[in-house]
Design a protein around this motif. Sequence first.
Motif, short mmCIF file in Angstrom:
data_model
loop_
_atom_site.label_atom_id
_atom_site.label_comp_id
_atom_site.label_asym_id
_atom_site.label_seq_id
_atom_site.Cartn_x
_atom_site.Cartn_y
_atom_site.Cartn_z
N GLY A 74 20.23 9.43 -16.86
CA GLY A 74 19.68 10.49 -17.68
C GLY A 74 18.84 11.44 -16.84
O GLY A 74 19.10 11.66 -15.66
N ALA A 75 17.80 11.97 -17.44
CA ALA A 75 16.94 12.97 -16.81
C ALA A 75 16.20 12.39 -15.61
O ALA A 75 15.78 11.23 -15.62
N GLU A 76 16.02 13.22 -14.60
CA GLU A 76 15.23 12.81 -13.45
C GLU A 76 13.75 12.89 -13.79
O GLU A 76 13.29 13.87 -14.39
N VAL A 77 13.00 11.83 -13.42
CA VAL A 77 11.56 11.78 -13.68
C VAL A 77 10.77 11.51 -12.40
O VAL A 77 9.62 11.08 -12.46
N SER A 78 11.39 11.80 -11.25
CA SER A 78 10.74 11.54 -9.96
C SER A 78 9.37 12.19 -9.85
O SER A 78 8.45 11.61 -9.27
N ALA A 79 9.22 13.38 -10.39
CA ALA A 79 7.97 14.12 -10.26
C ALA A 79 7.04 13.93 -11.45
O ALA A 79 5.95 14.51 -11.49
N ASP A 80 7.42 13.10 -12.41
CA ASP A 80 6.61 12.89 -13.61
C ASP A 80 5.75 11.65 -13.42
O ASP A 80 6.23 10.53 -13.47
N PRO A 81 4.45 11.83 -13.19
CA PRO A 81 3.59 10.69 -12.89
C PRO A 81 3.50 9.64 -14.00
O PRO A 81 3.15 8.50 -13.74
N ARG A 82 3.85 10.00 -15.24
CA ARG A 82 3.82 9.01 -16.32
C ARG A 82 4.73 7.83 -16.02
O ARG A 82 4.48 6.72 -16.50
N TYR A 83 5.78 8.06 -15.22
CA TYR A 83 6.76 7.01 -14.94
C TYR A 83 6.46 6.24 -13.66
O TYR A 83 7.22 5.36 -13.29
N LEU A 107 0.86 -1.18 0.00
CA LEU A 107 0.00 0.00 0.00
C LEU A 107 0.90 1.23 0.00
O LEU A 107 1.84 1.31 0.81
N LYS A 108 0.63 2.17 -0.92
CA LYS A 108 1.44 3.38 -1.02
C LYS A 108 0.52 4.59 -1.04
O LYS A 108 -0.48 4.61 -1.75
N SER A 109 0.91 5.60 -0.26
CA SER A 109 0.16 6.86 -0.27
C SER A 109 0.53 7.66 -1.51
O SER A 109 1.46 7.31 -2.24
N ALA A 110 -0.18 8.74 -1.73
CA ALA A 110 0.17 9.65 -2.82
C ALA A 110 1.58 10.19 -2.54
O ALA A 110 1.99 10.35 -1.39
N THR A 111 2.31 10.46 -3.60
CA THR A 111 3.67 10.97 -3.48
C THR A 111 3.64 12.47 -3.19
O THR A 111 2.91 13.22 -3.84
N THR A 112 4.43 12.88 -2.21
CA THR A 112 4.63 14.29 -1.91
C THR A 112 6.10 14.58 -2.13
O THR A 112 6.94 14.11 -1.35
N GLY A 113 6.42 15.28 -3.19
CA GLY A 113 7.82 15.49 -3.55
C GLY A 113 8.41 14.16 -3.98
O GLY A 113 7.96 13.57 -4.94
N ILE A 114 9.39 13.67 -3.21
CA ILE A 114 9.98 12.36 -3.52
C ILE A 114 9.71 11.35 -2.40
O ILE A 114 10.35 10.31 -2.35
N SER A 115 8.77 11.66 -1.52
CA SER A 115 8.51 10.73 -0.42
C SER A 115 7.03 10.37 -0.34
O SER A 115 6.17 11.08 -0.83
N ARG A 116 6.79 9.23 0.28
CA ARG A 116 5.42 8.76 0.52
C ARG A 116 5.47 7.64 1.54
O ARG A 116 6.50 7.05 1.81
N ARG A 117 4.32 7.35 2.10
CA ARG A 117 4.22 6.21 3.01
C ARG A 117 4.10 4.94 2.19
O ARG A 117 3.43 4.92 1.15
N GLU A 118 4.76 3.90 2.68
CA GLU A 118 4.70 2.61 2.01
C GLU A 118 4.63 1.51 3.06
O GLU A 118 5.41 1.50 4.01
#
Length: 172
Positions: free
Chosen positions: A144-153, A63-74
Amino acid sequence: MDGNECDSGEAMSFEIERKFLVINAGWRDYIEAETRLIQGYLTASGPVTVRVRLDATQAYLTLKSATTGISRREFEYPIPFADAETLLRELAVLPLIEKTRYRVRHGRHLWDLDVFVGENAGLVLAELELEHVAETFERPAWLGAEVSADPRYFNSQLAQHPYCRWEQSEQS
C-alpha cells in the motif's frame, strides 16, 4: 566504497529502509521465515533511539540515529538474554512492541512484514532494506502507501503512541 565504509577503512553501519502499509494478505503465500519479536525503547526521542529486542533465542541492543530521508546510522550488538529481559521489564518505555516478523521474497528482494499484536494490533507494515537510496525494486500487489517519512509508523513512536489509540482518521 559501498557506503558502509569511510575513507579510513573504518566500518560504519547504515540502514537504508523504506516502509509501507500492507493492503492485503497476498504476501502470505511467499513466507520464507517467521520470528516473534518483543522490543522496547530505553530512549525513544532525541537524536538517538536505544532499542532492546528479543526473539526466541537471542537479544540485541540497537542504537539508531535520527532518520534523514530513508537512511540512518544503526549499530546493533548481541547482549545476554537475561539482561535484555531486565532492561525491558525495568527501563523500557511502555507498552512494549510485540510483533511477528515474516520474511517474504518478492523479485530479487527479501521483505520484512511485521504483523503487530498487543497495543499495535491491526497494523501490518512491510519494510525493505536497500543497498543505496536510489535502488529500485518491484512493487508487490500487497503493498500500500509508503510511510517511510511518517514518524507515526516508527516503532519508537508506536511504543509511545500505539496504533490502537489512534483516531480512525489517523489509520490511513
